[in-house]
Structures are given as C-alpha cells and as structure tokens.
Design a protein around this motif. Structure first.
Motif, mmCIF file in Angstrom:
data_model
loop_
_atom_site.group_PDB
_atom_site.id
_atom_site.type_symbol
_atom_site.label_atom_id
_atom_site.label_comp_id
_atom_site.label_asym_id
_atom_site.label_seq_id
_atom_site.Cartn_x
_atom_site.Cartn_y
_atom_site.Cartn_z
ATOM 1 N N MET A 1 0.775 -1.243 0.000
ATOM 2 C CA MET A 1 0.000 0.000 0.000
ATOM 3 C C MET A 1 0.809 1.297 0.000
ATOM 4 O O MET A 1 0.390 2.274 -0.612
ATOM 5 C CB MET A 1 -0.968 -0.007 1.183
ATOM 6 C CG MET A 1 -2.012 -1.096 1.058
ATOM 7 S SD MET A 1 -3.110 -1.170 2.476
ATOM 8 C CE MET A 1 -3.847 -2.778 2.217
ATOM 9 N N PRO A 2 1.958 1.365 0.690
ATOM 10 C CA PRO A 2 2.678 2.641 0.689
ATOM 11 C C PRO A 2 3.010 3.158 -0.706
ATOM 12 O O PRO A 2 2.700 4.304 -1.045
ATOM 13 C CB PRO A 2 3.947 2.319 1.488
ATOM 14 C CG PRO A 2 3.516 1.242 2.411
ATOM 15 C CD PRO A 2 2.557 0.408 1.625
ATOM 16 N N LEU A 3 3.629 2.323 -1.538
ATOM 17 C CA LEU A 3 3.973 2.762 -2.891
ATOM 18 C C LEU A 3 2.721 3.045 -3.702
ATOM 19 O O LEU A 3 2.663 4.027 -4.455
ATOM 20 C CB LEU A 3 4.823 1.699 -3.589
ATOM 21 C CG LEU A 3 5.231 2.050 -5.031
ATOM 22 C CD1 LEU A 3 6.056 3.328 -5.055
ATOM 23 C CD2 LEU A 3 6.004 0.898 -5.669
ATOM 24 N N ALA A 4 1.687 2.194 -3.538
ATOM 25 C CA ALA A 4 0.438 2.406 -4.275
ATOM 26 C C ALA A 4 -0.164 3.764 -3.928
ATOM 27 O O ALA A 4 -0.623 4.502 -4.810
ATOM 28 C CB ALA A 4 -0.550 1.289 -3.951
ATOM 29 N N GLY A 5 -0.157 4.108 -2.658
ATOM 30 C CA GLY A 5 -0.706 5.398 -2.237
ATOM 31 C C GLY A 5 0.106 6.568 -2.748
ATOM 32 O O GLY A 5 -0.448 7.586 -3.187
ATOM 33 N N LEU A 6 1.426 6.421 -2.723
ATOM 34 C CA LEU A 6 2.295 7.505 -3.188
ATOM 35 C C LEU A 6 2.118 7.769 -4.676
ATOM 36 O O LEU A 6 2.006 8.929 -5.108
ATOM 37 C CB LEU A 6 3.759 7.164 -2.883
ATOM 38 C CG LEU A 6 4.179 7.211 -1.410
ATOM 39 C CD1 LEU A 6 5.615 6.737 -1.252
ATOM 40 C CD2 LEU A 6 4.025 8.620 -0.847
ATOM 41 N N ILE A 7 2.066 6.689 -5.478
ATOM 42 C CA ILE A 7 1.946 6.908 -6.918
ATOM 43 C C ILE A 7 0.553 7.414 -7.283
ATOM 44 O O ILE A 7 0.387 8.165 -8.249
ATOM 45 C CB ILE A 7 2.303 5.650 -7.727
ATOM 46 C CG1 ILE A 7 1.370 4.485 -7.391
ATOM 47 C CG2 ILE A 7 3.732 5.249 -7.490
ATOM 48 C CD1 ILE A 7 1.659 3.219 -8.201
ATOM 49 N N GLY B 1 -1.863 2.165 -8.534
ATOM 50 C CA GLY B 1 -2.335 2.370 -7.171
ATOM 51 C C GLY B 1 -3.774 1.920 -7.003
ATOM 52 O O GLY B 1 -4.142 1.299 -5.998
ATOM 53 N N ASN B 2 -4.599 2.217 -7.999
ATOM 54 C CA ASN B 2 -6.002 1.792 -7.943
ATOM 55 C C ASN B 2 -6.132 0.275 -7.964
ATOM 56 O O ASN B 2 -7.078 -0.285 -7.397
ATOM 57 C CB ASN B 2 -6.775 2.390 -9.122
ATOM 58 C CG ASN B 2 -7.182 3.835 -8.866
ATOM 59 O OD1 ASN B 2 -7.646 4.168 -7.787
ATOM 60 N ND2 ASN B 2 -6.977 4.699 -9.852
ATOM 61 N N ALA B 3 -5.175 -0.393 -8.620
ATOM 62 C CA ALA B 3 -5.205 -1.850 -8.656
ATOM 63 C C ALA B 3 -5.065 -2.430 -7.260
ATOM 64 O O ALA B 3 -5.624 -3.483 -6.946
ATOM 65 C CB ALA B 3 -4.082 -2.377 -9.555
ATOM 66 N N VAL B 4 -4.322 -1.732 -6.408
ATOM 67 C CA VAL B 4 -4.145 -2.180 -5.024
ATOM 68 C C VAL B 4 -5.364 -1.832 -4.186
ATOM 69 O O VAL B 4 -6.000 -2.703 -3.574
ATOM 70 C CB VAL B 4 -2.874 -1.562 -4.403
ATOM 71 C CG1 VAL B 4 -2.801 -1.871 -2.912
ATOM 72 C CG2 VAL B 4 -1.640 -2.088 -5.118
ATOM 73 N N PHE B 5 -5.726 -0.553 -4.146
ATOM 74 C CA PHE B 5 -6.805 -0.116 -3.268
ATOM 75 C C PHE B 5 -8.183 -0.555 -3.755
ATOM 76 O O PHE B 5 -9.133 -0.577 -2.983
ATOM 77 C CB PHE B 5 -6.761 1.401 -3.107
ATOM 78 C CG PHE B 5 -5.631 1.860 -2.220
ATOM 79 C CD1 PHE B 5 -5.747 1.787 -0.841
ATOM 80 C CD2 PHE B 5 -4.461 2.335 -2.768
ATOM 81 C CE1 PHE B 5 -4.713 2.191 -0.019
ATOM 82 C CE2 PHE B 5 -3.409 2.740 -1.959
ATOM 83 C CZ PHE B 5 -3.538 2.667 -0.574
ATOM 84 N N GLY B 6 -8.283 -0.926 -5.017
ATOM 85 C CA GLY B 6 -9.550 -1.420 -5.526
ATOM 86 C C GLY B 6 -9.757 -2.911 -5.310
ATOM 87 O O GLY B 6 -10.826 -3.438 -5.598
ATOM 88 N N ASN B 7 -8.715 -3.578 -4.820
ATOM 89 C CA ASN B 7 -8.802 -5.027 -4.612
ATOM 90 C C ASN B 7 -8.283 -5.429 -3.240
ATOM 91 O O ASN B 7 -7.646 -6.482 -3.079
ATOM 92 C CB ASN B 7 -8.000 -5.757 -5.705
ATOM 93 C CG ASN B 7 -8.582 -5.567 -7.082
ATOM 94 O OD1 ASN B 7 -9.626 -6.119 -7.419
ATOM 95 N ND2 ASN B 7 -7.911 -4.766 -7.899
ATOM 96 N N LEU B 8 -8.563 -4.624 -2.235
ATOM 97 C CA LEU B 8 -8.061 -4.911 -0.896
ATOM 98 C C LEU B 8 -8.591 -6.233 -0.358
ATOM 99 O O LEU B 8 -7.883 -6.950 0.357
ATOM 100 C CB LEU B 8 -8.431 -3.779 0.062
ATOM 101 C CG LEU B 8 -7.679 -2.458 -0.127
ATOM 102 C CD1 LEU B 8 -8.165 -1.431 0.890
ATOM 103 C CD2 LEU B 8 -6.176 -2.669 0.016
ATOM 104 N N ASP B 9 -9.842 -6.564 -0.689
ATOM 105 C CA ASP B 9 -10.397 -7.824 -0.185
ATOM 106 C C ASP B 9 -9.611 -9.020 -0.708
ATOM 107 O O ASP B 9 -9.340 -9.982 0.020
ATOM 108 C CB ASP B 9 -11.877 -7.947 -0.532
ATOM 109 C CG ASP B 9 -12.172 -7.739 -2.008
ATOM 110 O OD1 ASP B 9 -11.251 -7.382 -2.766
ATOM 111 O OD2 ASP B 9 -13.345 -7.924 -2.414
#
Length: 474
Positions: free
Chosen positions: A22-28, A46-54
C-alpha cells in the motif's frame, strides 16, 4: 486461550502482507493526480491495489495461516476463496459488500481448507486432483456455502459494524482520541493491526465522481474524500514530534558516560519515526521498563488525536504519518499547516513529561540501566560481534537460533516491520537472557510458546539469515 492468542498474533502478522503493497500504491496515486503529475496510467497501479483490498487480504491471511513452506498453492486457494464468495454474494444479495472482512474470512477458510485437505488421497482415476490440489476444489464448495450463509446474516453484522463506526464518529474528538489511545496501547500485544485494519480500510464510505465506492479512512482520503483524515491526522503529531521528543528526553536523562551511545541509538530512532513512521524500536526501549511511561505515551497519542479533531485537521497517509506523506498530501489536506504548531506543543509536552518522570522516579531507560554482564560462556571476540551494531546479520541469526534451542525447536518463524516472531516447540530450552544480550530492544512472550523479539528495521535481513539456517539444519 493460549491457542487463541497465538492465532490473533498470526492474524495481525498476516494482515501486514497486503499492507506492504500500500505505501507505494498510495504515493503513486497521489503523484499521478490531476493537481500533480497528472499521469493517469501511473495512478492505475495504485487503484489496482486499493480497488482489490479484499483479494489482497484473502491471499495474505491464507499465506499467514497455511502450514507449509511453499505458499503458492495456498495463495491460489485464497484467491479462489474470495472470488467464489464475491460471486456467490452477487447472486444471494447484490447489496451486500463485505469489504476486507470478506477477504479476512475467505483467507481463514482457505487456510483451514488447505491445512485440512492438502494430503487428501483420492481414487486413482482422480489422483491428479489429490494432495495439494484438492483444497482448490474444496474451497470453492465451502465458499459457496459461506456465500449463502453470509448473504443472509451479513446485513445484520454490517448493521452492528456501522453502529460501532457511527458511535466512534458521533463521539467526535473523543472517538478519535479513544482510537489513537488504543492504537498505541495495543502495540505491546501486536494487536494494533487488527484495530487499524477496520479504521484504515473499512470505516466510512465515499463514492468518487467516477462512481467507484471506497471504504476506510486511508482509502477514502487518497481517493479524494474531503471528509476523511480526521482519524489519521493525530498520528503525524506523534510520529513527527512525539517520538523524537521521547528520544531527546531519554538522551538527556542518560548518564554522562553513556550519552554518546544513547545519542546514536535515540537519534536513529527519532529519524526513523520522522522519516519512515517506524516507532517500535523507541517504544520498546521503555514500555517494559516503565509501563507507566508507556501509558503516558498512549494518553498523549489519544490527546493528539483529540486536539487535531478540534482543529478540523484532515490529512491521511499510505507510506506512514511521517514527513514524506505530510509533504505529498499537504495540498489535498485540510488545515495541515496546523500540524506544525500543534506538533511543537506536543514535542515540549512529551519532552518535559518524560524527562521529569525518568529523573524523578529514577527509571532505568537506555543509558541509565545497570550494566548487564555477559554470561561466562561469552568470550571477548564474541562480544564484539554480539550486537545489532555489528551488522553481522548471519552471526546474529545464528546466535538467535541457538538461543531458541536450534532449528529442531522452531515450529514457526516470521517477521513484521520490526519484530522477529518465533513459535517454539519447547519453551523450557529457550535462553531469554542470551537473546537480550544480542542488543535487541526487547522480548515479548504473548503465549507460552510464542516470542516476539524487537529488532528494528534490520529484522528483514536477520529473518532472511534465520530462514536459511533453519532450512540448512532442517
């Protein structure tokens, strides 16, 4: 109870796996925004990470609980578990959205399925699907049942969760203060990640202009929710000002002959907190020596959250509540400039309180403790290597493994941000005094057979050598 505590520890550790992305995803995501670089294709990562947290949590929890060294099949089992659950819920009740809780539940079911059926034998004609492949079949069956069950009961559970969230939000500054107080207070038990997961990734809901729905303080803030960040802003005060103030107080209170040594350690601790949001090496240097000091620290953290709420400071983080996220997110934050004067006030509050209590109560913080002699078996050449400062991670790992009774006594071993977590078969052969001599910040024993050795940021390198030794001796 011992088994329950051990499983809670594993759950906290498992949650750290997806958090690592998440850190790098949030930064980018922040850097690619319209008001900065305006490069949408970068933000897509970044959206690929935060959009698939489950999905990330399902895989992370499965890996954390699967009893095998090769995590490939367990990871695939975790993915199938969450994918089956989501599709099943779409049929049962399209309005149900379990979020990260769905991921955690799927991970637990997947791990149990893998551990239970990984050695399953089948008739010869079906032998291809036996063994490690069989959990892939079973998890889809079990998760279909899970989808049916949760399709009925999750709306009730969600109502309870929403009530809890509403209670925290309705409490206003007190709700934020309670969250931050508990966040610090649970660190010694390694359970703060469980509390954080809900607030960071599931508290509140925000629908972006594109129609996407985001949940959680951290996720909502990064995706542009102007209401997010109240539960996160106080951390900047603690990490950027509070922890450095504690370091200064411990340094100033150290005995004269030890000041140079304490200066290096506490200086590094202050910089690590300010730049990288890592606080445990500093906190563990005093939390067991003086629980009173640690409760004061937790109270001040809660007070910081309380004050930031009163001043309507809304700023979030993904890398951490440190100078990096503060600068990057400053433009989309609300009243972020107030972090600086409030932080200076808390710096003074932390410093004078800690310095006064350490001196007044003669608390043996770093540089004030009575020197501990090495055991008679420790030779002079060994003492030179027997500290973290030596950077000889292979040697450190070897001595740690010896102190834990050798590879044959290790049931499980893994690391998180700053801790080496070890589960042993026989705790009676563990030499805790020997471990303390290695220059670690402290040792926690949450259950009879579980140990947490507080190492610091170097734990990654020690863990790598630790694994090699276990594999070679196993």
């Amino acid at each position: 109870m011992s088994s329950f505590k051990a499983n809670i520890q594993k759950l906290g550790r498992a949650m750290l796996l997806p958090v690592a992305a998440m850190p790098l995803a949030g930064l980018i995501m922040r850097l690619s925004a319209d008001d900065m670089l305006n490069i949408p294709v970068i933000g897509a990562a970044g959206n690929a990470v935060f959009g698939n947290l489950d999905i990330l949590f399902a895989i992370g929890v499965t890996i954390g609980f699967a009893k095998t060294k090769d995590k490939g099949i367990p990871a695939l089992t975790g993915f199938l578990a969450i994918a089956t659950l989501k599709k099943g819920l779409e049929i049962m009740n399209p309005a149900v959205s379990m979020g990260i809780f769905g991921g955690i539940i799927s991970g637990l079911v997947a791990a149990w399925t893998y551990n239970r059926f990984k050695n399953q034998k089948l008739p010869m004609v079906f032998s291809y699907f036996a063994g490690e492949k069989f959990p892939l079949t079973m998890v889809m069956i079990l998760q279909t049942i899970t989808a049916v069950v949760f399709g009925f009961i999750w709306p009730i559970i969600q109502t309870g969760i929403d009530s809890f969230a509403k209670l925290l939000v309705d409490m206003g500054a007190f709700g934020v203060g309670i969250f931050m107080f508990l966040n610090r207070l649970l660190i010694p038990f390694g359970l703060h990640h469980v509390l954080n997961t809900y607030v960071y990734y599931d508290l509140g809901s925000y629908t972006s202009p594109s129609g996407e729905v985001f949940r959680g303080e951290m996720t909502r803030f990064i995706n542009g929710d102007p209401q997010a960040g109240l539960f996160l802003s106080g951390f900047f005060v603690v990490m950027m000002f509070g922890i450095p103030a504690i370091c200064l107080a411990i340094y100033r209170a150290a005995f004269k002959e030890n000041k140079e040594m304490v200066k290096g350690i506490m200086g590094s601790g202050a910089a690590t907190s300010f730049i990288a949001n890592i606080t445990e090496p500093v906190e563990f240097s005093f939390m067991f020596i003086s629980p009173m000091l640690y409760v004061v620290h937790a109270f001040f953290a809660g007070l910081a959250g309380f004050v930031c709420y009163l001043f309507n400071i809304r700023i979030g983080f993904t890398f951490g509540a440190c100078i990096v996220d503060y600068l990057i997110n400053f433009r989309i934050a609300t009243n972020a400039i107030l972090i600086l004067p409030i932080g200076l006030v808390f710096f003074a509050l932390y410093y004078f309180t800690f310095y006064y209590l350490i001196k007044k109560r003669n608390i043996p913080t770093l540089g004030r403790e009575v020197a501990t002699e090495f055991g008679t078996e420790t030779i002079e050449e060994e003492e030179k290597e027997l500290t973290l400062a030596s950077k000889n991670y292979e040697y450190m790992a070897k001595k740690l493994l010896d102190a834990f009774g050798g590879a044959g006594n290790i049931a499980d071993a893994y690391s998180c941000n700053t801790r080496l977590r070890v589960e042993v078969l026989d705790s009676s052969v563990v030499n805790e005094q020997r471990i303390k001599q290695l220059g670690v910040s402290g040792i926690i024993k949450p259950t009879e057979k579980n140990y947490q050795v507080i190492v610091g940021l170097e734990v990654t390198y020690i863990m790598a050598e630790f694994d090699k030794l276990i594999e070679n001796q196993g």
